[in-house]
Design a protein around this motif. Structure first.
Motif, PDB file in Angstrom:
ATOM      1  N   LYS A   1      61.363  61.930  59.177  1.00 46.41           N
ATOM      2  CA  LYS A   1      62.115  62.825  59.736  1.00 46.41           C
ATOM      3  C   LYS A   1      63.561  61.443  59.776  1.00 46.41           C
ATOM      4  N   HIS A   2      62.055  60.403  59.883  1.00 45.57           N
ATOM      5  CA  HIS A   2      63.156  59.128  59.664  1.00 45.57           C
ATOM      6  C   HIS A   2      63.847  58.080  59.127  1.00 45.57           C
ATOM      7  N   LEU A   3      62.809  57.933  58.200  1.00 49.34           N
ATOM      8  CA  LEU A   3      63.061  56.950  56.555  1.00 49.34           C
ATOM      9  C   LEU A   3      64.713  57.601  56.398  1.00 49.34           C
ATOM     10  N   SER A   4      66.053  56.480  56.271  1.00 42.90           N
ATOM     11  CA  SER A   4      66.702  56.797  55.702  1.00 42.90           C
ATOM     12  C   SER A   4      67.509  55.160  54.759  1.00 42.90           C
ATOM     13  N   ASN A   5      68.066  55.615  54.127  1.00 39.59           N
ATOM     14  CA  ASN A   5      68.463  54.267  53.195  1.00 39.59           C
ATOM     15  C   ASN A   5      69.858  53.052  53.973  1.00 39.59           C
ATOM     16  N   ARG A   6      69.807  53.832  55.401  1.00 36.71           N
ATOM     17  CA  ARG A   6      70.402  52.671  56.677  1.00 36.71           C
ATOM     18  C   ARG A   6      68.938  51.564  56.572  1.00 36.71           C
ATOM     19  N   TYR A   7      68.144  51.566  56.074  1.00 39.61           N
ATOM     20  CA  TYR A   7      66.874  50.401  56.458  1.00 39.61           C
ATOM     21  C   TYR A   7      66.853  50.071  54.887  1.00 39.61           C
ATOM     22  N   ASN A   8      66.846  47.912  55.467  1.00 34.17           N
ATOM     23  CA  ASN A   8      66.946  47.802  53.834  1.00 34.17           C
ATOM     24  C   ASN A   8      64.991  46.583  53.945  1.00 34.17           C
ATOM     25  N   LEU A   9      64.311  47.904  54.931  1.00 28.10           N
ATOM     26  CA  LEU A   9      63.211  47.051  54.467  1.00 28.10           C
ATOM     27  C   LEU A   9      61.997  47.843  55.392  1.00 28.10           C
ATOM     28  N   VAL A  10      60.987  48.694  55.365  1.00 26.38           N
ATOM     29  CA  VAL A  10      60.112  48.842  55.942  1.00 26.38           C
ATOM     30  C   VAL A  10      58.977  48.367  56.613  1.00 26.38           C
ATOM     31  N   LEU A  11      58.381  47.652  57.604  1.00 28.38           N
ATOM     32  CA  LEU A  11      57.639  46.808  57.640  1.00 28.38           C
ATOM     33  C   LEU A  11      56.868  47.833  58.543  1.00 28.38           C
ATOM     34  N   ASN A  12      55.548  48.071  58.093  1.00 27.42           N
ATOM     35  CA  ASN A  12      53.866  48.558  58.446  1.00 27.42           C
ATOM     36  C   ASN A  12      53.464  47.787  59.077  1.00 27.42           C
ATOM     37  N   LEU A  13      53.141  47.519  60.491  1.00 29.06           N
ATOM     38  CA  LEU A  13      52.079  47.287  61.280  1.00 29.06           C
ATOM     39  C   LEU A  13      51.213  47.606  61.478  1.00 29.06           C
ATOM     40  N   GLY A  14      50.095  47.664  61.427  1.00 25.52           N
ATOM     41  CA  GLY A  14      48.948  47.175  62.143  1.00 25.52           C
ATOM     42  C   GLY A  14      46.989  47.073  62.410  1.00 25.52           C
ATOM     43  N   ILE A  15      46.938  47.620  63.086  1.00 28.31           N
ATOM     44  CA  ILE A  15      45.256  46.409  63.086  1.00 28.31           C
ATOM     45  C   ILE A  15      44.472  47.364  61.772  1.00 28.31           C
ATOM     46  N   ALA A  16      43.421  47.115  61.526  1.00 26.55           N
ATOM     47  CA  ALA A  16      42.359  47.423  60.302  1.00 26.55           C
ATOM     48  C   ALA A  16      41.186  46.986  60.474  1.00 26.55           C
ATOM     49  N   GLY A  17      40.257  47.687  59.894  1.00 24.09           N
ATOM     50  CA  GLY A  17      38.766  47.210  59.166  1.00 24.09           C
ATOM     51  C   GLY A  17      39.198  46.546  57.976  1.00 24.09           C
ATOM     52  N   SER A  18      38.073  45.861  57.507  1.00 17.91           N
ATOM     53  CA  SER A  18      37.859  44.882  56.772  1.00 17.91           C
ATOM     54  C   SER A  18      36.487  44.736  56.177  1.00 17.91           C
ATOM     55  N   PHE A  19      36.432  44.825  54.686  1.00 12.83           N
ATOM     56  CA  PHE A  19      35.106  44.958  53.537  1.00 12.83           C
ATOM     57  C   PHE A  19      34.294  43.921  53.645  1.00 12.83           C
TER      58      PHE A  19
ATOM     59  N   ILE B   1      36.608  37.403  55.349  1.00 13.17           N
ATOM     60  CA  ILE B   1      37.556  37.293  56.192  1.00 13.17           C
ATOM     61  C   ILE B   1      37.004  36.992  58.066  1.00 13.17           C
ATOM     62  N   PRO B   2      38.326  36.003  58.904  1.00 11.75           N
ATOM     63  CA  PRO B   2      37.659  36.245  59.917  1.00 11.75           C
ATOM     64  C   PRO B   2      38.683  37.238  60.700  1.00 11.75           C
ATOM     65  N   LEU B   3      37.090  37.949  61.883  1.00  7.25           N
ATOM     66  CA  LEU B   3      38.372  38.842  62.875  1.00  7.25           C
ATOM     67  C   LEU B   3      39.261  37.685  63.503  1.00  7.25           C
TER      68      LEU B   3
ATOM     69  N   SER C   1      46.109  43.156  61.300  1.00  8.00           N
ATOM     70  CA  SER C   1      45.259  42.277  61.513  1.00  8.00           C
ATOM     71  C   SER C   1      44.282  42.760  61.589  1.00  8.00           C
ATOM     72  N   ILE C   2      42.932  42.343  61.257  1.00 13.77           N
ATOM     73  CA  ILE C   2      41.008  42.439  61.044  1.00 13.77           C
ATOM     74  C   ILE C   2      40.834  42.438  62.883  1.00 13.77           C
ATOM     75  N   SER C   3      40.005  43.829  63.025  1.00  7.21           N
ATOM     76  CA  SER C   3      39.775  44.091  64.588  1.00  7.21           C
ATOM     77  C   SER C   3      38.673  44.149  64.001  1.00  7.21           C
ATOM     78  N   ASN C   4      37.765  44.669  63.068  1.00  9.35           N
ATOM     79  CA  ASN C   4      36.703  44.382  62.651  1.00  9.35           C
ATOM     80  C   ASN C   4      35.802  44.557  61.463  1.00  9.35           C
ATOM     81  N   TYR C   5      34.583  44.642  60.689  1.00 10.30           N
ATOM     82  CA  TYR C   5      34.736  45.364  59.585  1.00 10.30           C
ATOM     83  C   TYR C   5      33.604  45.926  60.016  1.00 10.30           C
ATOM     84  N   VAL C   6      33.671  46.662  58.607  1.00 10.69           N
ATOM     85  CA  VAL C   6      33.889  48.447  58.087  1.00 10.69           C
ATOM     86  C   VAL C   6      32.171  48.104  57.304  1.00 10.69           C
ATOM     87  N   GLU C   7      31.507  48.517  59.045  1.00  8.98           N
ATOM     88  CA  GLU C   7      30.352  48.411  59.290  1.00  8.98           C
ATOM     89  C   GLU C   7      29.327  49.462  59.696  1.00  8.98           C
TER      90      GLU C   7
END
Length: 210
Positions: free
Chosen positions: A51-69, A73-75, A177-183
């Motif tokens: 709905k919102h992505l268009s060429n008026r943007y020069n960059l898309v920055l996806n931010l979020g937390i994630a699990g780490s295998f 890597i420190p939490l 950013s790593i919030s937890n280990y995948v376990e």
């Protein structure tokens, strides 16, 4: 440079929106960047970006937390996810998984293409991630996916963002950013607050100095 910042939830970018005095709505606009809060999961993310992505943007920055295998890597570590796979996109053939590439119906692996040389990005470790509908929480499935794809991070949105950006021909960047280990699921060991703090501090610095 006009940036579209994409996050699954307001909670993951709460310090950033507070810093810039933004409302926390699903779509927030400023002169330099816009923020799109998509909802959790690849389907909600792809729909919102559709709905919102268009060429008026020069960059898309996806931010979020994630699990780490990778438990070395420190939490709280902020990472640059440069490759991300739809890990479940394919078919089972007895005990073997056949990715969609082998079936001849498309591809499951996407890259964060950009030419950014910003020092705050260069300082981050580059890693590979996977995007899932069901986060891993049992020893058997964790070992299986590690052996098959060798991921470092796991999220529920990343590859969907990279897919949309590739289809639209827009540069993209995925920072997590790593919030937890995948376990086997153990909420007591998670460090969500630390991960959000570190992610938001990185993002505020990047947006302020870009």
């Amino acid at each position: 440079m006009k940036i579209l910042l994409v996050a699954a939830t307001n909670a993951e970018i709460s310090l950033l929106t507070e810093h810039f005095g933004l409302s926390g709505a699903a779509l927030m606009k400023t002169e330099k960047f816009d923020i799109l809060v998509t909802g959790v999961g690849m389907t909600a993310t792809a729909f919102s970006l559709g709905k919102h992505l268009s060429n008026r943007y020069n960059l898309v920055l996806n931010l979020g937390i994630a699990g780490s295998f990778d438990t070395s890597i420190p939490l709280g570590t902020v990472l640059n996810v440069v490759e991300d796979d739809f890990s479940e996109l394919g078919a089972e053939d007895q005990g073997q998984f056949l990715p969609i590439e082998e079936l001849g119906f498309g591809k499951s692996s996407y890259h964060a293409y950009n030419n950014l040389l910003h020092p705050s990005i260069s300082a981050l470790k580059k890693v590979k991630g996977i995007t899932v509908n069901t986060v891993h929480g049992s020893s058997g499935s964790i070992e299986s996916i590690k052996n098959r794809l060798h991921p470092v991070t796991e999220s529920m949105e990343g590859a969907a963002v990279l897919y949309c950006c590739e289809e639209a021909g827009i540069p993209c960047l995925q920072i997590r950013s790593i919030s937890n280990y995948v376990e086997p699921r153990n909420r007591e060991s998670w460090k969500i607050g630390l991960a959000i703090k570190n992610l938001n501090e990185w993002a505020i610095g990047f947006l302020t100095n870009s």
